[in-house]
Write a protein that holds these residues in place. Structure first.
Motif, PDB file in Angstrom:
ATOM      1  N   ILE A 139       0.859  -1.239   0.032  1.00 43.50           N
ATOM      2  CA  ILE A 139       0.064  -0.141   0.121  1.00 43.50           C
ATOM      3  C   ILE A 139       0.760   1.189  -0.023  1.00 43.50           C
ATOM      4  O   ILE A 139       1.820   1.397   0.930  1.00 43.50           O
ATOM      5  N   SER A 140       0.452   2.171  -0.623  1.00 39.11           N
ATOM      6  CA  SER A 140       0.936   3.552  -0.766  1.00 39.11           C
ATOM      7  C   SER A 140       0.148   4.657  -0.321  1.00 39.11           C
ATOM      8  O   SER A 140      -1.047   4.750  -0.843  1.00 39.11           O
ATOM      9  N   LEU A 146      -3.514   5.069   6.827  1.00 38.66           N
ATOM     10  CA  LEU A 146      -2.920   4.026   7.238  1.00 38.66           C
ATOM     11  C   LEU A 146      -3.699   3.722   8.402  1.00 38.66           C
ATOM     12  O   LEU A 146      -4.162   2.731   8.894  1.00 38.66           O
ATOM     13  N   VAL A 166       4.177  -0.996   3.677  1.00 38.89           N
ATOM     14  CA  VAL A 166       3.437   0.143   3.342  1.00 38.89           C
ATOM     15  C   VAL A 166       4.548   1.314   3.292  1.00 38.89           C
ATOM     16  O   VAL A 166       5.505   1.662   3.884  1.00 38.89           O
ATOM     17  N   ALA A 168       4.671   5.100   3.359  1.00 36.27           N
ATOM     18  CA  ALA A 168       3.649   6.343   3.799  1.00 36.27           C
ATOM     19  C   ALA A 168       4.595   7.541   4.018  1.00 36.27           C
ATOM     20  O   ALA A 168       5.777   7.758   4.053  1.00 36.27           O
ATOM     21  N   ILE A 206       6.531  -0.670   7.629  1.00 35.36           N
ATOM     22  CA  ILE A 206       6.157   0.649   7.346  1.00 35.36           C
ATOM     23  C   ILE A 206       7.398   1.402   6.907  1.00 35.36           C
ATOM     24  O   ILE A 206       8.326   1.421   7.637  1.00 35.36           O
ATOM     25  N   ASP A 243      -5.521   1.884   0.477  1.00 34.25           N
ATOM     26  CA  ASP A 243      -5.615   1.558   1.783  1.00 34.25           C
ATOM     27  C   ASP A 243      -7.208   1.394   2.124  1.00 34.25           C
ATOM     28  O   ASP A 243      -7.600   1.245   3.311  1.00 34.25           O
TER      29      ASP A 243
END
Length: 521
Positions: A139-140, A146, A166, A168, A206, A243
């Motif tokens: 996920i970006s 998040l 992730v 982030a 992350i 997300d």
């Protein structure tokens, strides 16, 4: 004296034989009911009208209300399949009569109308946790989004051994002309959130973006490199998601992917439901539905990473991925209809009430749910803890009521449900943009069709929407469905209490129902 014991024994034998005869006669005349003895004796005789309704207090309702309740006991049984709609004519109405309830002064109320619990057979499933260690998810997003997504991730990802990576940032709010394309997240905040998520059973890592100069699409695409370079011998798939991507059943997702050989180049995903978006952006896996790249294809994309980052000028990450795959391989999208991007807007009841056993949902944070605040999927999905893949499953009671588990209870006046083709999806959403010259006139034939016209709420369709769902005890979930009063009338509240069969649960070694791959083309 010797005759008395003999007569007693003969009387007992005749009584026992009569019971067996009656039971067999009942089962022969009611062949559709195979569990009548435990259902009748262990549940009907245990009916008790609840009188403590203090659990309604947090809902901040306006009293008086019209109230009714029913308990549902699920029974995992061999040979049972999840159908598009299961008809239960023999069970009569789902609810007893409404009762006017005013809890302004006290939450202790004597309920006058009670019905014995209804037993629903569901497909038998393994109680062992699914093993998804061969899947990496990426996920970006921003650190704030998040954090907000954690309750939803906890519904499908924890304790599956799947890894989540992730990228982030703090946000994209940078001055025009700035050299950096985003504001970085605080490293300590990242570490704290990572630790908290891990304690909840989420195997998450992350990290900061790979480059300070990356736009969103570049950060999204860079997840391929991050996940591939962290691959393990067991890694078979890398998945790029948003997300707000929500997978309804990890066992079903794992089963769908098992139909493909990850040693071959596979690009698996779902098209947009909106034909205008497909015509504009191409035959690609739309990111919100979940995109899955086999480890063999990921190897090629990773090798061509720099070329694809420099060559592509799109602002969308899923397009950048599709471009890279098309530039360097002959691999085409394998379209899975049950992966849903949800690019249509407003009232999505038609999709949620379709009876389809979907793999993913997207854009649930946007309007269309109760009070236009989105759909609370983490609460809607809670009933899955009781009955597995039963979320959004449909049961029809008589000729006028349809239960869509976790979403709605709908009454169709005057037996109107008999006039509907429930295999067709109701077009409750706003009509998508038209593609000039296309024969896909309603814009969704390729994805959601066949469809049927929208019904008039309040006239042809009386809909009670899920307001809340809570875990009330081990093995029990309470659902609250709500309909606002009309023309100054009282609001209506329906309670369903779901629980497991427990001691009367049917044991089976049967395999769970297999998820069938649905190829769009």
């Amino acid at each position: 004296m010797l005759l008395r014991p003999a007569i007693t024994a003969l009387t007992c034998l005749l009584s026992f034989t009569s019971v067996i005869f009656i039971a067999r006669l009942y089962r022969r005349d009611n062949a559709s009911s195979t569990k009548w003895v435990p259902t009748f004796h262990s549940h009907k005789n245990s009916v008790a009208c609840a009188n403590d309704l203090d659990w309604l207090q947090p809902l901040e309702l306006t009293y008086p209300i019209k109230f009714a309740r029913r308990e549902i006991i699920v029974n995992p049984a061999p040979g049972v399949e999840r159908l598009s709609v299961t008809k239960l004519d023999r069970d009569g109405p789902l609810f007893p009569d409404f009762q006017s309830v005013d809890l302004s002064d006290s939450f202790q109320v004597k309920l006058e109308h009670c019905k014995y619990p209804v037993v629903l057979d569901i497909p038998h499933r393994s109680t062992r946790p699914v093993d998804a260690a061969h899947i990496f998810f990426g996920i970006s997003t921003t650190l704030t989004r998040l954090d907000e997504s954690v309750p939803f991730l906890l519904r499908w990802l924890p304790n599956t051994r799947a890894k989540l990576f992730v990228i982030a940032i703090k946000d994209d709010d940078v001055p025009e002309g700035a050299k950096d394309r985003f504001r970085p997240a605080d490293s300590k905040d990242m570490s704290d959130l990572q630790e908290r998520m891990r304690k909840l059973g989420l195997d998450v890592t992350i990290i900061h973006p790979l480059s300070k100069h990356d736009w969103f699409s570049q950060r999204y695409f860079s997840l391929v490199r991050v996940m591939y370079e962290n691959k393990q011998p067991t890694t078979q798939w890398i998945s790029l998601i948003d997300d707000d991507t929500f997978f309804l059943s990890m066992p079903s997702l794992v089963e769908m992917l098992s139909e493909f050989d990850p040693r071959q180049q596979y690009y698996v995903g779902g098209l947009s439901e909106d034909w205008w978006s497909v015509a504009r952006y191409g035959l690609m896996g739309f990111g919100g539905a979940g995109v899955f790249v086999s480890i063999a294809l990921a190897e090629v994309v990773n090798a061509k990473y720099e070329d694809c980052q420099e060559r592509s000028h799109t602002s969308a990450g899923d397009i950048r991925l599709r471009e890279c795959i098309s530039w360097h391989t002959r691999t085409k999208l394998t379209n899975i209809l049950d992966l849903h991007q949800i690019d249509i807007r407003n009232d999505l009841s038609g999709i949620y009430e379709s009876g389809h056993q979907m793999l993913s949902l997207h854009h649930w944070k946007e309007g269309g749910g109760p009070d236009r605040k989105g759909y609370p999927l983490h609460r809607m999905h809670l009933v899955a803890d009781i009955c597995g893949d039963c979320f959004l499953q449909r049961w029809q009671f008589g000729d006028d009521m349809l239960l869509v588990n976790g979403f709605s209870i709908t009454s169709y006046p005057h037996g109107g449900i008999k006039q509907l083709d429930l295999e067709k999806m109701e077009e409750t959403w706003d009509h998508p943009s038209v593609v000039d010259g296309s024969t896909n006139e309603n814009g969704v034939d390729h994805s959601l069709g066949p469809t049927r016209p929208k019904l008039k709420l309040g006239e042809e369709k009386i809909q009670y929407r899920l307001l809340d769902s809570t875990l009330v005890a081990e093995g029990a979930v309470r659902q609250v469905y709500f309909r606002a009063g009309v023309a100054g009338g009282d609001d209506s509240v329906l309670e369903l209490l779901w629980r497991n069969q427990h001691d009367t649960r049917t044991k089976s070694n049967a395999d769970p129902q297999r998820h069938r791959k649905r190829l769009g083309f």
